[in-house]
Design a protein around this motif. Structure first.
Motif, PDB file in Angstrom:
ATOM      1  N   ILE A  64       0.835  -1.210   0.000  1.00  0.00           N
ATOM      2  CA  ILE A  64       0.000   0.000   0.000  1.00  0.00           C
ATOM      3  C   ILE A  64       0.870   1.260   0.000  1.00  0.00           C
ATOM      4  CG2 ILE A  64      -1.632   1.362   1.392  1.00  0.00           C
ATOM      5  CD1 ILE A  64      -3.026  -1.223   2.132  1.00  0.00           C
ATOM      6  N   ALA A  65       1.876   1.281   0.852  1.00  0.00           N
ATOM      7  CA  ALA A  65       2.777   2.441   0.898  1.00  0.00           C
ATOM      8  C   ALA A  65       3.564   2.586  -0.399  1.00  0.00           C
ATOM      9  CB  ALA A  65       3.732   2.309   2.078  1.00  0.00           C
ATOM     10  N   LEU A  66       3.973   1.459  -0.989  1.00  0.00           N
ATOM     11  CA  LEU A  66       4.761   1.516  -2.221  1.00  0.00           C
ATOM     12  C   LEU A  66       3.942   2.013  -3.407  1.00  0.00           C
ATOM     13  CD1 LEU A  66       6.986  -1.677  -1.902  1.00  0.00           C
ATOM     14  CD2 LEU A  66       7.788   0.688  -2.054  1.00  0.00           C
ATOM     15  N   VAL A  67       2.659   1.648  -3.481  1.00  0.00           N
ATOM     16  CA  VAL A  67       1.811   2.168  -4.562  1.00  0.00           C
ATOM     17  C   VAL A  67       1.748   3.692  -4.473  1.00  0.00           C
ATOM     18  CG1 VAL A  67      -0.565   2.324  -5.420  1.00  0.00           C
ATOM     19  CG2 VAL A  67       0.436   0.091  -4.930  1.00  0.00           C
ATOM     20  N   ALA A  68       1.609   4.212  -3.260  1.00  0.00           N
ATOM     21  CA  ALA A  68       1.591   5.670  -3.073  1.00  0.00           C
ATOM     22  C   ALA A  68       2.940   6.291  -3.448  1.00  0.00           C
ATOM     23  CB  ALA A  68       1.239   6.001  -1.625  1.00  0.00           C
ATOM     24  N   LEU A  69       4.047   5.617  -3.093  1.00  0.00           N
ATOM     25  CA  LEU A  69       5.381   6.116  -3.439  1.00  0.00           C
ATOM     26  C   LEU A  69       5.570   6.170  -4.951  1.00  0.00           C
ATOM     27  CD1 LEU A  69       8.316   6.929  -2.770  1.00  0.00           C
ATOM     28  CD2 LEU A  69       8.865   4.481  -2.654  1.00  0.00           C
ATOM     29  N   PHE A  70       5.176   5.102  -5.638  1.00  0.00           N
ATOM     30  CA  PHE A  70       5.303   5.075  -7.101  1.00  0.00           C
ATOM     31  C   PHE A  70       4.467   6.185  -7.725  1.00  0.00           C
ATOM     32  CE2 PHE A  70       7.481   1.189  -6.500  1.00  0.00           C
ATOM     33  CZ  PHE A  70       8.049   0.796  -7.710  1.00  0.00           C
ATOM     34  N   SER A  71       3.303   6.460  -7.153  1.00  0.00           N
ATOM     35  CA  SER A  71       2.463   7.544  -7.655  1.00  0.00           C
ATOM     36  C   SER A  71       3.143   8.895  -7.470  1.00  0.00           C
ATOM     37  CB  SER A  71       1.117   7.536  -6.937  1.00  0.00           C
ATOM     38  OG  SER A  71       0.404   6.363  -7.221  1.00  0.00           O
ATOM     39  N   ALA A  72       3.784   9.088  -6.317  1.00  0.00           N
ATOM     40  CA  ALA A  72       4.466  10.354  -6.057  1.00  0.00           C
ATOM     41  C   ALA A  72       5.627  10.565  -7.031  1.00  0.00           C
ATOM     42  CB  ALA A  72       4.976  10.378  -4.617  1.00  0.00           C
ATOM     43  N   ILE A  73       6.393   9.513  -7.277  1.00  0.00           N
ATOM     44  CA  ILE A  73       7.499   9.602  -8.239  1.00  0.00           C
ATOM     45  C   ILE A  73       6.963   9.922  -9.629  1.00  0.00           C
ATOM     46  CG2 ILE A  73       9.268   8.233  -9.433  1.00  0.00           C
ATOM     47  CD1 ILE A  73       9.648   6.781  -6.683  1.00  0.00           C
ATOM     48  N   ALA A  74       5.863   9.265  -9.987  1.00  0.00           N
ATOM     49  CA  ALA A  74       5.239   9.529 -11.291  1.00  0.00           C
ATOM     50  C   ALA A  74       4.854  10.996 -11.408  1.00  0.00           C
ATOM     51  CB  ALA A  74       4.010   8.638 -11.466  1.00  0.00           C
ATOM     52  N   MET A  75       4.296  11.567 -10.343  1.00  0.00           N
ATOM     53  CA  MET A  75       3.862  12.954 -10.371  1.00  0.00           C
ATOM     54  C   MET A  75       5.030  13.894 -10.635  1.00  0.00           C
ATOM     55  SD  MET A  75       2.383  15.348  -7.285  1.00  0.00           S
ATOM     56  CE  MET A  75       3.984  15.295  -6.451  1.00  0.00           C
TER      57      MET A  75
END
Length: 423
Positions: A64-75
């Motif tokens: 769950i935390a990693l999905v959010a991290l990947f989203s932040a990097i994408a942004m």
């Protein structure tokens, strides 16, 4: 190429008028169906389904935390890439125009990077390749959508924006149908979507058949150029920013659910792998059918009634209304009900959204850059949504994310209704 498209071919840098384009530019419209379907499809199929599945394989305890991290990097990467690629595209001069070289080269690179992503052996490599993919993907997106401003007369923008929206619907929801078939073989799924990215990008560029722009005045690099081509607009831009922030909230609301749809089925609704795969596939099919039908209807209707603002605002609010169903009951039927309402809303939204964005541009000379900034809303929303969802899930559980989406989407619709320049 039709006669109307030949008229479009002799456009000036400021775009073309209704008189210069008496007929719909249908071939360009087809290019703008295939193009977004084949950049958005692989992205959504990976981001919403296959990437979370791969993260779950590599680091199940931190997914769950990693999905959010990947989203932040994408942004972060996509925001920068969108603005820079859009600005450089505006300044490009070649015999194939200023959009085609960017679309072709970066479609090839995005496919290559997806293949590398499929083979990533650990989270570190996955993050690095995902960031690179975001950069080249957004160098396709910004130049592609700028063709609406470059080559479509105002009276056809609702219709051609509708073409683009149909492509978005195919990509957004068709990708879920494809991706859900590969939950047991994630790498093969990512590679399949890579093929779509490659082939679709090349076909779109061919159909668009952009003319040479070597006769356009070349841009010199100096302080004025940097301000004009790389900075956020500061004049005549109130409505532009209302459209931008309204769109950010709409996409954020959508991705509060979409970013965690796999885990909603597995962790909130307690489905097994087989049930999850069939539920994701059915939900994607519903979203795609309703999205395409209402997208195809809404664009021409918008051109006929000469209204853009209200349809965009109303459909934004519809997404929030649909989110109430899974809040009421943690069973798959509620996600299907959400899919019906969200599909109708998103279909109509995608039909007229880009026409609204073009209408509020502060300066059409910087179309790709300024549309790239608005397209940033897609990136920001796709990041904010999972980040908000991860925070809400950790504090209140899955059920709480649904009313959160409702509030976000209603506020977004209100901002869009505040736009004055467009009816």
């Amino acid at each position: 190429m039709t006669s109307s498209e030949n008229n479009g071919s002799v456009m000036k840098h400021h775009g073309i008028t209704d008189e210069e384009q008496p007929k719909r530019p249908v071939r360009l419209g087809l290019a703008l169906v295939i193009g977004p379907a084949c950049w958005l499809g692989p992205y959504i199929g990976v981001a919403a389904t296959l990437l979370p599945a791969k993260i779950g394989q590599l680091a199940p305890d931190n997914k769950i935390a990693l999905v959010a991290l990947f989203s932040a990097i994408a942004m972060i990467v996509a925001t920068i890439a969108n603005i820079i690629a859009g600005a450089l595209s505006d300044m490009t001069r070649t015999k194939h125009g200023k959009r085609t070289p960017w679309i072709v080269v970066n479609s090839i690179l995005s496919a290559v990077l997806l293949v590398f992503l499929s083979m990533a052996p650990n989270i570190g490599t996955l993050i690095f390749v995902w960031a690179m993919y975001q950069a080249v993907l957004n160098a396709v997106v910004a130049p592609m959508i700028a063709q609406l401003s470059d080559r479509v007369a105002p009276k056809w923008r609702g219709t051609i924006s509708s073409f683009y929206g149909v492509g978005m619907a195919f990509g957004n929801y068709g990708s879920g149908i494809i991706a859900s078939q590969f939950l047991e073989n994630v790498s093969a799924g990512i590679q399949t979507l890579a093929a779509f990215a490659l082939i679709g990008g090349l076909i779109s560029a061919f159909l668009a058949s952009e003319p040479s722009n070597l006769d356009e005045q070349r841009v010199k690099f100096n302080a004025v150029t940097l301000k004009q081509n790389f900075m956020f607009p500061t004049k005549n831009c109130r409505d532009y920013y209302l459209a931008l922030f309204g769109k950010i909230l709409m996409v954020t609301g959508q991705f509060v659910i979409v970013g965690y749809q796999l885990y909603i089925f597995t962790d909130y609704m307690k489905l097994n792998n087989g049930q999850t795969a069939s539920s994701v596939s059915l939900m994607s099919l519903i979203l795609m059918i309703t999205g395409i039908v209402f997208c195809a209807l809404a664009g021409p209707i918008s051109d006929r009634i000469h209204r853009l603002r209200a349809p965009v605002a109303i459909t934004t609010i519809m997404l929030g209304i649909g989110a109430f169903f899974p809040f009421i009951d943690a069973r798959p039927w509620t996600m299907m009900a959400y899919a019906v309402i969200a599909g109708i809303g998103m279909g109509a939204y995608n039909a007229v959204d880009q026409a609204l964005n073009v209408a509020v541009l502060p300066n059409s000379k910087n179309a790709a850059k300024d549309l790239g900034i608005i397209n940033m809303a897609n990136t920001l929303g796709q990041v904010f949504g999972p980040l908000i969802a991860a925070s809400v899930i950790s504090v209140w559980g899955y059920r709480a994310i649904f009313p959160v989406e409702t509030v976000i989407c209603v506020v977004g619709g209100i901002l869009i209704m505040m736009i004055k320049k467009v009816r």
